[in-house]
Design a protein around this motif. Structure first.
Motif, short mmCIF file in Angstrom:
data_model
loop_
_atom_site.label_atom_id
_atom_site.label_comp_id
_atom_site.label_asym_id
_atom_site.label_seq_id
_atom_site.Cartn_x
_atom_site.Cartn_y
_atom_site.Cartn_z
N LEU A 98 -56.09 30.35 36.43
CA LEU A 98 -55.11 29.95 35.39
C LEU A 98 -54.48 28.59 35.66
N ARG A 99 -54.36 28.21 36.92
CA ARG A 99 -53.69 26.96 37.27
C ARG A 99 -54.62 25.76 37.30
N SER A 100 -55.89 25.97 37.04
CA SER A 100 -56.84 24.86 37.07
C SER A 100 -57.63 24.87 35.77
N GLN A 101 -58.40 23.84 35.58
CA GLN A 101 -59.31 23.79 34.43
C GLN A 101 -60.74 24.09 34.87
N ALA A 102 -60.86 24.69 36.05
CA ALA A 102 -62.18 24.99 36.61
C ALA A 102 -62.91 26.02 35.77
N GLN A 103 -64.23 25.94 35.81
CA GLN A 103 -65.05 26.99 35.20
C GLN A 103 -65.13 28.14 36.21
N ILE A 104 -65.06 29.36 35.71
CA ILE A 104 -65.08 30.53 36.60
C ILE A 104 -66.47 31.14 36.55
N ILE A 105 -67.10 31.23 37.72
CA ILE A 105 -68.43 31.82 37.82
C ILE A 105 -68.32 33.11 38.64
N PRO A 106 -68.65 34.25 38.02
CA PRO A 106 -68.68 35.50 38.80
C PRO A 106 -70.00 35.58 39.56
N CYS A 107 -69.96 36.19 40.72
CA CYS A 107 -71.16 36.33 41.53
C CYS A 107 -71.17 37.73 42.15
N ALA A 108 -72.32 38.37 42.15
CA ALA A 108 -72.46 39.69 42.75
C ALA A 108 -73.52 39.65 43.85
N ILE A 109 -73.13 40.12 45.02
CA ILE A 109 -74.09 40.30 46.11
C ILE A 109 -74.43 41.78 46.11
N ILE A 110 -75.70 42.08 45.92
CA ILE A 110 -76.12 43.47 45.80
C ILE A 110 -77.03 43.78 46.98
N GLY A 111 -76.51 44.59 47.89
CA GLY A 111 -77.20 44.91 49.14
C GLY A 111 -77.81 46.29 49.09
N PRO A 112 -77.85 46.92 50.22
CA PRO A 112 -77.17 46.55 51.46
C PRO A 112 -77.97 45.53 52.26
N TYR A 113 -77.30 44.97 53.28
CA TYR A 113 -77.97 44.06 54.19
C TYR A 113 -78.80 44.90 55.16
N ARG A 114 -80.07 45.02 54.88
CA ARG A 114 -80.98 45.72 55.79
C ARG A 114 -82.18 44.82 56.01
N PRO A 115 -82.59 44.65 57.25
CA PRO A 115 -83.75 43.77 57.50
C PRO A 115 -84.96 44.16 56.68
N PHE A 116 -85.59 43.14 56.11
CA PHE A 116 -86.83 43.25 55.34
C PHE A 116 -86.68 44.04 54.04
N ARG A 117 -85.44 44.21 53.59
CA ARG A 117 -85.17 44.80 52.28
C ARG A 117 -84.64 43.68 51.40
N ARG A 118 -84.88 43.78 50.11
CA ARG A 118 -84.43 42.73 49.20
C ARG A 118 -82.91 42.76 49.02
N LEU A 119 -82.32 41.59 49.06
CA LEU A 119 -80.89 41.41 48.82
C LEU A 119 -80.77 40.52 47.59
N LYS A 120 -79.97 40.92 46.63
CA LYS A 120 -79.83 40.11 45.41
C LYS A 120 -78.51 39.35 45.42
N VAL A 121 -78.58 38.09 44.99
CA VAL A 121 -77.38 37.28 44.76
C VAL A 121 -77.46 36.86 43.30
N VAL A 122 -76.51 37.35 42.51
CA VAL A 122 -76.55 37.13 41.06
C VAL A 122 -75.37 36.25 40.64
N TYR A 123 -75.68 35.11 40.02
CA TYR A 123 -74.65 34.22 39.48
C TYR A 123 -74.56 34.47 37.97
N GLY A 124 -73.38 34.90 37.53
CA GLY A 124 -73.19 35.20 36.11
C GLY A 124 -72.84 33.97 35.30
N LYS A 125 -72.76 34.16 34.00
CA LYS A 125 -72.36 33.08 33.09
C LYS A 125 -70.87 32.79 33.29
#
Length: 193
Positions: free
Chosen positions: A133-160
């Protein structure tokens, strides 16, 4: 090559084979101007993962205790992080965050303020709404979808970008703005889980 870029490349090379992250929505990330990047927090690796997948350098607000850790405390400021005293109204950190946004840079926040113990999205704190609210910045939501497990896919999603123009006009509360941001992160988690 800057120190930030050098470390980003190094960390990317180390983490990518282990976590095989999939980055979705990079095209939603504005190429210029101030950005408030708001992300859920499920693991200690979240800041480096967001840092290496975001298309632009990210300035993170990090807990002040990290800056007291031997060696790490000397490196963290060179990775665009600055301290915030948790549980207090840290005016210096708030001023620094607003200055980063005003300079047209990317400010990364974890609105929950701490890692989720369950992996589920928690309550957001008013800080994210304050910056939005105090800035004129654009707000980008981001979701990290895990879990963090070796050799399993981890998603990083940048929203509109999330528009808060109406909220800014009617002088909505920081809590209300944070809730809107959290609801956008929640939607990303639900859609891409």
């Amino acid at each position: 090559m800057t120190f930030y870029t050098f470390v980003k490349n190094l960390v990317y090379g180390a983490l990518k084979p282990i976590y095989r992250f999939e980055v979705i929505g990079k095209e939603n990330f504005p190429k210029e101007g101030g950005i408030l990047l708001c992300t859920n927090h499920i693991d200690n690796l979240d800041p480096p993962v967001v840092g290496i997948t975001a298309p632009r350098p990210v300035h993170f607000m990090a807990k002040a205790e990290l800056f007291q850790v031997p060696v790490l405390g000397k490196i963290v400021p060179h990775l665009n992080a600055f301290p915030v005293k948790r549980g207090l109204s840290d005016r210096e950190a708030l001023r620094k965050g607003l200055a980063i946004l005003k300079e047209g840079k990317v400010l990364g926040l974890f609105p929950e303020g701490t890692r989720s113990k369950t992996g589920e999205l928690g309550e957001g704190l008013a800080g994210a709404g304050f910056f939005a609210l105090r800035s004129q910045a654009q707000i980008i939501p981001c979701a990290i979808i895990g879990p963090y497990r070796p050799f399993r896919r981890l998603k990083v999603v940048y929203g509109k970008p999330v528009s808060l123009d109406g909220m800014r006009e009617r002088k909505a509360s920081a809590e209300e703005a944070t809730e809107l941001i959290m609801s956008e992160i929640r939607k990303l988690i639900s859609e891409y889980r």
